[in-house]
Structure formats: C-alpha cells, structure tokens
Motif scaffolding. Structure first.
Motif, short mmCIF file in Angstrom:
data_model
loop_
_atom_site.label_atom_id
_atom_site.label_comp_id
_atom_site.label_asym_id
_atom_site.label_seq_id
_atom_site.Cartn_x
_atom_site.Cartn_y
_atom_site.Cartn_z
N SER A 57 5.68 7.95 1.08
CA SER A 57 6.66 8.16 2.32
C SER A 57 7.83 7.87 1.59
N SER A 58 8.87 8.62 2.47
CA SER A 58 10.31 8.47 1.73
C SER A 58 10.84 7.63 1.69
N ASP A 59 9.71 5.77 2.37
CA ASP A 59 10.82 5.00 2.80
C ASP A 59 10.51 3.55 2.32
N TRP B 133 0.85 -1.49 0.01
CA TRP B 133 -0.33 0.00 -0.16
C TRP B 133 1.07 1.22 -0.18
N SER B 134 1.79 1.04 0.82
CA SER B 134 2.70 2.09 0.78
C SER B 134 3.22 3.20 -0.65
N ALA B 135 3.60 1.90 -1.62
CA ALA B 135 3.71 2.35 -2.90
C ALA B 135 3.06 3.00 -4.20
N ALA B 136 1.77 3.06 -3.56
CA ALA B 136 0.62 3.41 -4.32
C ALA B 136 0.33 4.75 -4.31
N ASP B 137 0.62 5.45 -5.78
CA ASP B 137 0.20 6.51 -6.13
C ASP B 137 -1.40 6.42 -5.50
N GLU C 89 7.03 10.13 -11.66
CA GLU C 89 8.12 10.57 -9.59
C GLU C 89 7.55 8.60 -9.41
N THR C 90 6.43 8.09 -9.29
CA THR C 90 6.69 6.66 -8.40
C THR C 90 7.12 5.83 -9.35
N ILE C 91 7.18 5.75 -10.45
CA ILE C 91 7.47 4.88 -11.90
C ILE C 91 8.98 4.95 -11.48
N ARG C 92 9.34 6.31 -11.33
CA ARG C 92 11.12 6.22 -11.42
C ARG C 92 11.67 5.47 -10.22
N ARG C 93 10.89 5.52 -8.80
CA ARG C 93 11.30 4.79 -7.59
C ARG C 93 10.88 3.43 -8.05
N ASP C 94 10.11 3.13 -8.67
CA ASP C 94 9.58 1.54 -9.01
C ASP C 94 10.94 0.92 -9.64
N LEU C 95 11.51 1.73 -10.14
CA LEU C 95 11.94 0.94 -11.12
C LEU C 95 13.51 0.62 -10.88
N ALA C 96 13.86 1.94 -9.49
CA ALA C 96 14.98 1.86 -9.72
C ALA C 96 14.98 0.38 -8.32
N VAL C 97 14.04 -0.09 -7.83
CA VAL C 97 14.34 -1.37 -7.36
C VAL C 97 14.40 -2.38 -8.11
N PHE C 98 13.94 -2.58 -9.38
CA PHE C 98 14.04 -3.30 -9.77
C PHE C 98 15.27 -3.62 -10.58
N GLU C 99 15.82 -2.24 -10.80
CA GLU C 99 17.33 -2.19 -11.36
C GLU C 99 18.15 -3.37 -10.15
N LYS C 100 17.70 -2.88 -8.85
CA LYS C 100 18.48 -3.61 -7.87
C LYS C 100 18.89 -4.53 -8.24
N LEU C 101 17.54 -4.87 -8.44
CA LEU C 101 17.27 -6.41 -8.15
C LEU C 101 18.35 -6.98 -9.78
N ALA C 102 17.96 -6.49 -10.29
CA ALA C 102 18.80 -7.05 -11.43
C ALA C 102 20.11 -7.50 -11.15
#
Length: 640
Positions: A344-346, A328-332, A373-386
C-alpha cells in the motif's frame, strides 16, 4: 564415572584452587570433560584445542589433556571424542522453533527425501496409520527440485494414496495440494469465495481441484492448514521436546525464534515457558513477538511493552524484541513464482508509529523484508526517526531475508546501526528466482559478501519449518557453494563465503543478535558449555558432503542432549512420541541418506575409481609383460 576411554587421565582434582598457565581455575572438579578432540574454538586467541571441561554449565578449561586432567574428579563424566571435529554449538538466527515444536509430531517430513516416489510411499503408509478425523500433513522442508522426478505430487496421486484421509501438502510459499478428503474437511466447495491474495484452482464444473495458489500471499495456504486438528495438553510438550532433540541432532544449541503468523502470545508460548521452568529445554531460545491482527498492531505492542522487556529471562529462554512483522501492511511476500507484490502507498504512518514506540521503550526488532523496494521505504522511516535521536540508539534491530537489497541500502543500514539475518530460502526457491529475475539477479540474492564487507553483523539461519528444512548443514552448504538442493549453482564465487566465515555466521553472529556475544558462539573459559562433536570434519570434507554432516554428540550447558554412534545412550531420555500414530514415530524427521552420496560427489568417486582401475591395470602390465590375447581375463576364484 568415565563414559569413554580416557587414555590414562587420572582423577586428581583437589580443593585448593590455583591458576594454571592457561588461566583455567584449578581445584573444582568438572561435571563434564571431553578430550582427544579436534576443537575449532572460534576464539582467535586460541583457535585450536584438544580438550575442554564444563562445570555448572560454563566452560572452565579449554586446552589440551593436561589442562583438564586436574579437573577430573570421581563424579566427572569423561567423553573421548576419538579425534573428531568439535565446534561451538550452532545458533539458527531465524527459526520458527516455537511453532515448529507445537506441530512437529503431526507432520510427515519430506526433508531430505530424494524421490517423489519415496515421498508418496511414506504418505500412503502414513495415511493407513492415521485415525479418522486426523490429517496427513507435509509442511515444508522440501522442494520439487530435490526430487529425481523434479515435480510436485498430483491431486490424483494424493487421492490414490489416501482416498479417505485428508492430505495437505505444502510446497514452499507457492502452493498446496489437497486430496478430495482434505477439500471436504476444509469446507472448500463450488461456493467458497476466492481468498484475498490467493486462488482456489477450480475445474470446468466450478469445483475446487485440490490446488491452492499463493497469488502472491501465502495466507490461503496457512489458513487452510490451520483448519487441521492440533495437539492438546501434554502432547504439545512431548512434540516440542522431540523437535528440540531433532535440532540437537544437527549440532544446534541455540535458536532465535522469529515468531510468525498463527503464533499468538502468550498462549502459543506457554509450552516452552513450562519446559524452561522444568529444566527440560535442550535448546536455548530467544524469542520475538509478532502482532497477529491487522489494525491492532500498535495496541498489541503497547500491551507487550508493559508486560516485559527485552532480555527478560535467562540463558535458556529470553525475550529478544518484536517482529518479524511490526505492521501487516509493511510486509512483502517471498513467493518467487509470482511478481513482487505492491505494498500500500501509505503504510508508513502505522509503521512509523510502531517503530517509534519500540525504540522509545528500549525494544529491538527484526523486520521481514524480501525486496529492496520495501527496505528503502523502511529505511526512509528510520532516517526520519534518526532526527529525533532514535537511530542509532543502542537497540538491536535487523532486516531478515533481504534477497534483493541494494548496496546503497546496505550503506544506510550500517549508518543506522542495523544488522542482517540471511536464510537459505534460495536453496529451495533458487530455480523459481532465476526463472523470474534471471541469473544476474540471483547471483546476489542475497549479497552476503557485500553485507560482510561493510562490517555488518550477519547472522545465518534457515527460516524453517514451513519452507526450508531445519537442517543447518543445508544452509551452510548453500553459503559455501551457492548451490540449491536441486544442485543448481545460483551464487557465483564472488558472493560465497569460506567455511570459517559461514560457521561464524551460525555461531558468533547469532550470539551478537541476542546480545550474548560475551558468553556464546565461541569456546573459551567463561562461556556457556555449548558444543557439538561432528560426524565428519566440516573443514576438510568435500563440499558436497557438508550437507550430510550431523552431530554425534551435542552438549548444551554441559548437558548431553543428543548422542549417536559410539556415544549412543549418553543423552537424556525423552518420553515416547505421542500420539502413537505420529509420522515421527514411524519415519523420524530429516531423512538422511546413509551411505549414499550427492550426484556430484558420486560422479567424483566414480572418476576416482576409474583412475584407480587404470593404475591397477598398468601395475599388472608391468608385473606380467606377456601380451594379452583378445580372450577374457580369468580370475581363478571364479574359474570353472
């Protein structure tokens, strides 16, 4: 057992199976043959055809009358399409079909209603029919911009229309209007605390006025709606079957259910499961699972992973993954009447754990994300998992909505093996988006052409039923014209698509998002027998009339699930709408305007009539060159 004229086709099916020149199997009589059609197959190897045959739910022949003649046996149902356009069945890639089915017969639909005056008249009549203890609810599928009055109903109008029956009117993700009786039924008073992310509008005396605002979260709207009575027992199945028939009315044969708030697994899924087991679904459903409780998302996902795997099921009902929220915290929020919410920042910690869990266990997912703004933060997580090899890893995943996604984000999505699903939310919220962000931003909201140019799979859908209408032709009209239901041009030509591309987004792309591109979305032998015969030729009607198209014959797996006009009575019988006081029993669903035309088309037709009148005057002048006096022109039919 021909059901329409067959133009001399003779049943000659034999038991000796051979192959004809089209690669179709001879010898097994078809269950259904449709001939004399103008078929758009979606198959580049044979884009056009005139007839097809279905046996055991699968297409066995696609060609011309001669290619299906040998498949007509004594038990074959033969339908003459009368030269009409036929297309592959539509597939809505983002539709809340399960939740919509459970509520359909309880809702008064304003979808397609042209004036607020008509909507209020419907509401007044329904209030008189609604028994004590029940609510009148108008939930989605309309916008104030579609009305001639260009406004919402007032609280006073609702009180006048229904002084004693609770009335709840939801407007987009923005607001709801309640009458006095609904405020009382919902328990709202002077001492009711303000909901998180929402506002109860109050008068000078501190009492609620009847207006609820999403500020910006729609939770206050949906939690209020959840206070209304729900269907029980067999009524849930009846409601769902009638909703699926309503979707079939527009040529829909498949949908991807995007889950959503207040849709709990497994209890809220049991109705479609039972209908599937009984062979009573008329729409193919691929569904997603959506964690409902903040703080419990990871535990829910772990439990579901142990219970099932994506693609469990069959071609009628299958699991497609998680989402459209994972945490829920990641939903805009997509309330364009309010500023973009600050998340939220975290949130990345729990979000990363959820994505890792899904990817490591072979689960795909979809993500609700409105803003870049949400998509960029999500993609950063995916790139970390890549870095751990989890992206791209063959799991199907996609972003939904993405109205403000940037070119850079699209490049990153493509590199990570993602896909997109876009909806016509700006058909209904385009004016609000323009007011907040300006016409420049609206021109690329979302950037459909940029997505396609990068080779991304881009499915199209509606996001019905609580905002947009479930009528897919409104969405197709929006993709092609860039116009809202209020006729505002939001997207210019550089961000529109042609009719073939738009249709492929509603057929082939949807199949790809569920891993069924080999059997759905096109009409060729070996694919599922899902198609629709249309009321108008989608490829040639004037653009304004695209939104007015319906299906006259919808077939899913060789079963005729919807039939109208010349084909009326060929479809399967449904149980009567229950309860008897249901708004659907009186008004039906989408309110088509028979015989009318959109404002733009009406003006066009009037212009044509004026031109024809002038041509006729010139013709008469040539026939009778005598000069006319200033007196009236007399027609002997009306002379005295």
């Amino acid at each position: 057992m021909s059901t329409m004229p067959v133009g001399g086709l003779t049943p000659i099916a034999t038991e000796n199976a051979t192959e004809n020149a089209t690669g179709n199997s001879r010898g097994s009589a078809a269950d259904l043959v449709v001939r004399n059609a103008n078929i758009h197959t979606g198959d580049p190897e044979r884009p056009r055809a005139g007839a097809l045959a279905v046996r055991d739910g699968v297409l066995t022949a696609v060609g011309d009358d001669k290619d299906v003649a040998h498949l007509i046996g004594p038990g074959t149902k033969v339908v003459d399409a009368l030269g009409r356009r036929m297309i592959p069945g539509l597939n809505d890639s983002h539709l809340h079909v399960i939740r919509g089915g459970l509520n359909y017969v309880l809702e008064l639909r304003w979808d397609g209603v042209p004036t607020l005056r008509q909507g209020l008249a419907m509401l007044r009549e329904q209030a008189a029919r609604t028994p004590k203890g029940q609510w009148v609810r108008v939930v989605g599928g309309w916008s104030a911009e579609q009305f001639a009055e260009r406004r919402l109903p007032t609280v006073a109008e609702l009180n006048a229309a229904a002084p004693d029956t609770p009335v709840f009117v939801l407007h987009l993700y923005q607001s709801a209007v309640l009458n006095r009786a609904a405020l009382k039924a919902a328990g709202y008073g002077r001492d009711t605390p303000e909901p998180r992310g929402g506002q109860i509008v109050r008068g000078r005396d501190g009492e609620p006025t009847g207006m609820l605002l999403a500020a910006p979260s729609a939770l206050v709207l949906y939690s209020t709606l959840a206070k209304a009575p729900v269907l029980e027992g067999a009524d849930k199945k009846t409601s769902t079957r009638h909703f699926l028939r309503e979707l079939n009315r527009f040529g829909l044969t498949s949908a991807i259910d995007a889950a959503g708030g207040f849709q709990n697994f497994p209890e809220n899924y049991s109705t479609v499961v039972e209908l599937a087991a009984a062979g009573q679904l008329s729409l193919r459903i691929a569904y997603h699972l959506f964690p409902q409780t903040a703080g419990q998302e990871i535990a829910d996902l772990k439990r579901w992973i142990e219970m099932a795997r994506p693609e469990d099921g069959d071609e009628w009902l299958r699991l497609n993954g998680a989402g459209e929220n994972l945490t829920w915290s990641a939903a805009d929020f997509e309330n364009f009447a309010q500023p973009r919410p600050e998340l939220s920042s975290d949130y990345e910690g729990d979000f990363e754990a959820a994505v890792r869990l899904l990817m490591e266990n072979g689960w795909g997912f979809r993500l609700h994300a409105t803003y870049d703004e949400t998509i960029r933060r999500d993609l950063a997580v995916f790139e970390k998992l890549a870095a751990d090899g989890l992206f791209p890893a063959g799991n199907r995943w996609l972003f939904d909505h993405a109205e403000t996604v940037s070119a850079d984000s699209l490049d990153r999505i493509a590199a990570l093996g993602g896909a997109m699903s876009v909806q016509n939310r700006l058909s209904f919220q385009g004016e609000a988006f323009v007011r907040r962000y300006g016409p420049g931003a609206a021109a690329d909201a979302p950037p459909v052409r940029a997505m396609l140019e990068r080779g991304l799979t881009v499915g199209a859908g509606t996001d019905a039923t609580r905002v947009s209408t479930y009528n897919p032709w409104i969405a197709l009209h929006w993709l092609i014209t860039g116009r809202t239901v209020g006729d505002l041009v939001v997207r210019p030509p550089h961000n529109r698509v042609d009719r073939h591309t738009a249709l492929a987004m509603f057929t082939e792309a949807g199949a790809a998002l569920t891993g069924e591109e080999g059997v759905k979305g096109v009409l060729r032998p070996g694919c599922l027998g899902d198609f629709a015969v249309l009321s108008e030729d989608y490829f040639t009607v004037p653009e304004p009339d695209i939104a007015r198209i319906e299906s006259l014959l919808t077939v899913v797996g060789g079963r005729i699930v919807y039939a109208a006009a010349e084909y009326e009575g060929l479809d399967e019988e449904l149980p009567p709408v229950s309860p008897e006081w249901s708004p659907v029993a009186r008004f039906g669903g989408y309110q088509a305007a028979p015989g009318g035309a959109s404002g733009a088309r009406q003006a066009e037709l009037l212009g044509e009539a004026v031109a024809e009148s002038e041509l006729h005057r010139q013709w008469r002048t040539r026939r009778d060159p005598a000069p006319r006096t200033g007196g009236p022109i007399l027609d002997p039919c009306f002379g005295l």
